[in-house]
Design an enzyme around this catalytic site. Sequence first.
Site, PDB file in Angstrom:
ATOM      1  N   SER A 156       0.857  -1.199   0.000  1.00 15.80           N
ATOM      2  CA  SER A 156       0.000   0.000   0.000  1.00 15.80           C
ATOM      3  C   SER A 156       0.881   1.233   0.000  1.00 15.80           C
ATOM      4  CB  SER A 156      -0.894   0.017   1.245  1.00 15.80           C
ATOM      5  OG  SER A 156      -1.553   1.265   1.359  1.00 15.80           O
ATOM      6  N   TYR A 215      -1.475  -0.459  10.462  1.00 12.15           N
ATOM      7  CA  TYR A 215      -1.666  -1.008   9.111  1.00 12.15           C
ATOM      8  C   TYR A 215      -0.536  -0.550   8.182  1.00 12.15           C
ATOM      9  CZ  TYR A 215      -3.741  -1.151   4.366  1.00 12.15           C
ATOM     10  OH  TYR A 215      -3.975  -1.329   3.020  1.00 12.15           O
TER      11      TYR A 215
HETATM   12  P1  NAP Z   1     -11.616  -5.446   0.332  1.00  5.79           P
HETATM   13  O1  NAP Z   1     -12.490  -4.949  -0.764  1.00  5.79           O
HETATM   14  O2  NAP Z   1     -12.010  -5.207   1.748  1.00  5.79           O
HETATM   15  O3  NAP Z   1     -11.402  -7.011   0.085  1.00  5.79           O
HETATM   16  C1  NAP Z   1     -10.623  -7.740   0.986  1.00  5.79           C
HETATM   17  C2  NAP Z   1     -10.615  -9.185   0.580  1.00  5.79           C
HETATM   18  O4  NAP Z   1      -9.773  -9.891   1.487  1.00  5.79           O
HETATM   19  C3  NAP Z   1     -11.976  -9.831   0.630  1.00  5.79           C
HETATM   20  O5  NAP Z   1     -12.078 -10.751  -0.434  1.00  5.79           O
HETATM   21  C4  NAP Z   1     -11.949 -10.580   1.967  1.00  5.79           C
HETATM   22  O6  NAP Z   1     -12.773 -11.723   1.934  1.00  5.79           O
HETATM   23  C5  NAP Z   1     -10.501 -10.988   2.048  1.00  5.79           C
HETATM   24  N1  NAP Z   1     -10.016 -11.255   3.388  1.00  5.79           N
HETATM   25  C6  NAP Z   1      -9.990 -10.417   4.446  1.00  5.79           C
HETATM   26  N2  NAP Z   1      -9.481 -11.047   5.512  1.00  5.79           N
HETATM   27  C7  NAP Z   1      -9.159 -12.302   5.100  1.00  5.79           C
HETATM   28  C8  NAP Z   1      -8.604 -13.421   5.735  1.00  5.79           C
HETATM   29  N3  NAP Z   1      -8.250 -13.394   7.022  1.00  5.79           N
HETATM   30  N4  NAP Z   1      -8.414 -14.550   5.009  1.00  5.79           N
HETATM   31  C9  NAP Z   1      -8.771 -14.602   3.707  1.00  5.79           C
HETATM   32  N5  NAP Z   1      -9.324 -13.571   3.047  1.00  5.79           N
HETATM   33  C10 NAP Z   1      -9.508 -12.440   3.752  1.00  5.79           C
HETATM   34  O7  NAP Z   1     -10.154  -4.876   0.201  1.00  5.79           O
HETATM   35  P2  NAP Z   1      -9.300  -4.301  -1.053  1.00  5.79           P
HETATM   36  O8  NAP Z   1      -9.372  -2.842  -1.009  1.00  5.79           O
HETATM   37  O9  NAP Z   1      -9.633  -5.041  -2.292  1.00  5.79           O
HETATM   38  O10 NAP Z   1      -7.838  -4.690  -0.540  1.00  5.79           O
HETATM   39  C11 NAP Z   1      -7.075  -5.737  -1.097  1.00  5.79           C
HETATM   40  C12 NAP Z   1      -5.627  -5.484  -0.730  1.00  5.79           C
HETATM   41  O11 NAP Z   1      -5.237  -4.206  -1.241  1.00  5.79           O
HETATM   42  C13 NAP Z   1      -5.353  -5.433   0.778  1.00  5.79           C
HETATM   43  O12 NAP Z   1      -4.118  -6.059   1.058  1.00  5.79           O
HETATM   44  C14 NAP Z   1      -5.265  -3.951   1.065  1.00  5.79           C
HETATM   45  O13 NAP Z   1      -4.475  -3.669   2.196  1.00  5.79           O
HETATM   46  C15 NAP Z   1      -4.632  -3.457  -0.223  1.00  5.79           C
HETATM   47  N6  NAP Z   1      -4.816  -2.024  -0.494  1.00  5.79           N
HETATM   48  C16 NAP Z   1      -6.062  -1.499  -0.722  1.00  5.79           C
HETATM   49  C17 NAP Z   1      -6.184  -0.141  -0.980  1.00  5.79           C
HETATM   50  C18 NAP Z   1      -7.523   0.522  -1.227  1.00  5.79           C
HETATM   51  O14 NAP Z   1      -7.595   1.781  -1.234  1.00  5.79           O
HETATM   52  N7  NAP Z   1      -8.588  -0.227  -1.453  1.00  5.79           N
HETATM   53  C19 NAP Z   1      -5.058   0.666  -1.011  1.00  5.79           C
HETATM   54  C20 NAP Z   1      -3.824   0.106  -0.772  1.00  5.79           C
HETATM   55  C21 NAP Z   1      -3.714  -1.250  -0.526  1.00  5.79           C
HETATM   56  P3  NAP Z   1     -13.832 -12.086   3.086  1.00  5.79           P
HETATM   57  O15 NAP Z   1     -14.874 -11.011   3.096  1.00  5.79           O
HETATM   58  O16 NAP Z   1     -14.357 -13.408   2.696  1.00  5.79           O
HETATM   59  O17 NAP Z   1     -13.078 -12.085   4.380  1.00  5.79           O
END
Ligand code: NAP
Length: 248
Positions: A143, A157
């Site tokens: 991130s 985080y």
């Molecule tokens: P999201 O929409 O909240 O999706 C998170 C995903 O991770 C969901 O499929 C969730 O599935 C799964 N998950 C969460 N805890 C888990 C666990 N313990 N075991 C297995 N699966 C798990 O998040 P996102 O924004 O797509 O984020 C994805 C990645 O990108 C993360 O690493 C996040 O830190 C990174 N990121 C995001 C952003 C942003 O602005 N969105 C920016 C920088 C980095 P379940 O619901 O089934 O748990």
Amino acid sequence: MARTLLITGASRGIGAATALQAAAAGWQVAVNYRQDAAGAAHVVASIQAAGGVAQAFQADVAEEADIIRLFDAVVQRFGAVHGLVNNAGSTAPMGRLQDFSAARIQHMLQLNVAGPMLCCREAVRHMSTTAGGLGGVIVNVSSAASRLGSAGEYVDYAACKGAIDTLTLGLAREVAAEGIRVNAVRPGLIETGIHAISGQPGRVARLAPGVPMQRGGLPDEVAAAIVWLLSDAASFCTGSILDVSGGR
Ligand code: NAP
């Protein structure tokens, strides 16, 4: 021979977008989820409707036993794992470090650092050519928080994502001669449900004016970078960290 890609946390958001694009690029996709079975099933059905191959696998990647079970199940189904996207991760309610409990910090570290590290361990054990594997490729999802620090939001985080950057650099060098490439993407503000988890569903719109490109990004824009790093087009890239953040 079709290659198999395991994506953690692929039931929605960046993981789901990556699953769809990777399948379109020819990968067989193992769609991991923790609790959102319906979301994972929808991703699998979308891939299959487009003629691709995918299967959903439940596992909590904050738990070592689940990670081992996940890799065993994927290998049993597809025969091998050639790619890993360490995508699962989460924030927590915004606040200041002085107010965070030990339990919260432990969970952040377990989910965002130990989990991806253990997934890398399982992948390397499986892929390393020194252990008889076929080689492979790992993309870690970091991130922009690792550079920005997330003061007043979630420095725990952000620090976890700093660890992911360092893991990427070190592991890339450790396994470079064993047929495994390790890279990371560093997304900025991306339109997904993660911001609601931290209590700020409107966070992207609120902070967009501070992004040089004046907008948040889309999951598909991050997925495209991940799928490129997975591909043979990135064959001389390892230890690279690719910012996908609109200049922020
Ligand atoms: P999201 O929409 O909240 O999706 C998170 C995903 O991770 C969901 O499929 C969730 O599935 C799964 N998950 C969460 N805890 C888990 C666990 N313990 N075991 C297995 N699966 C798990 O998040 P996102 O924004 O797509 O984020 C994805 C990645 O990108 C993360 O690493 C996040 O830190 C990174 N990121 C995001 C952003 C942003 O602005 N969105 C920016 C920088 C980095 P379940 O619901 O089934 O748990």
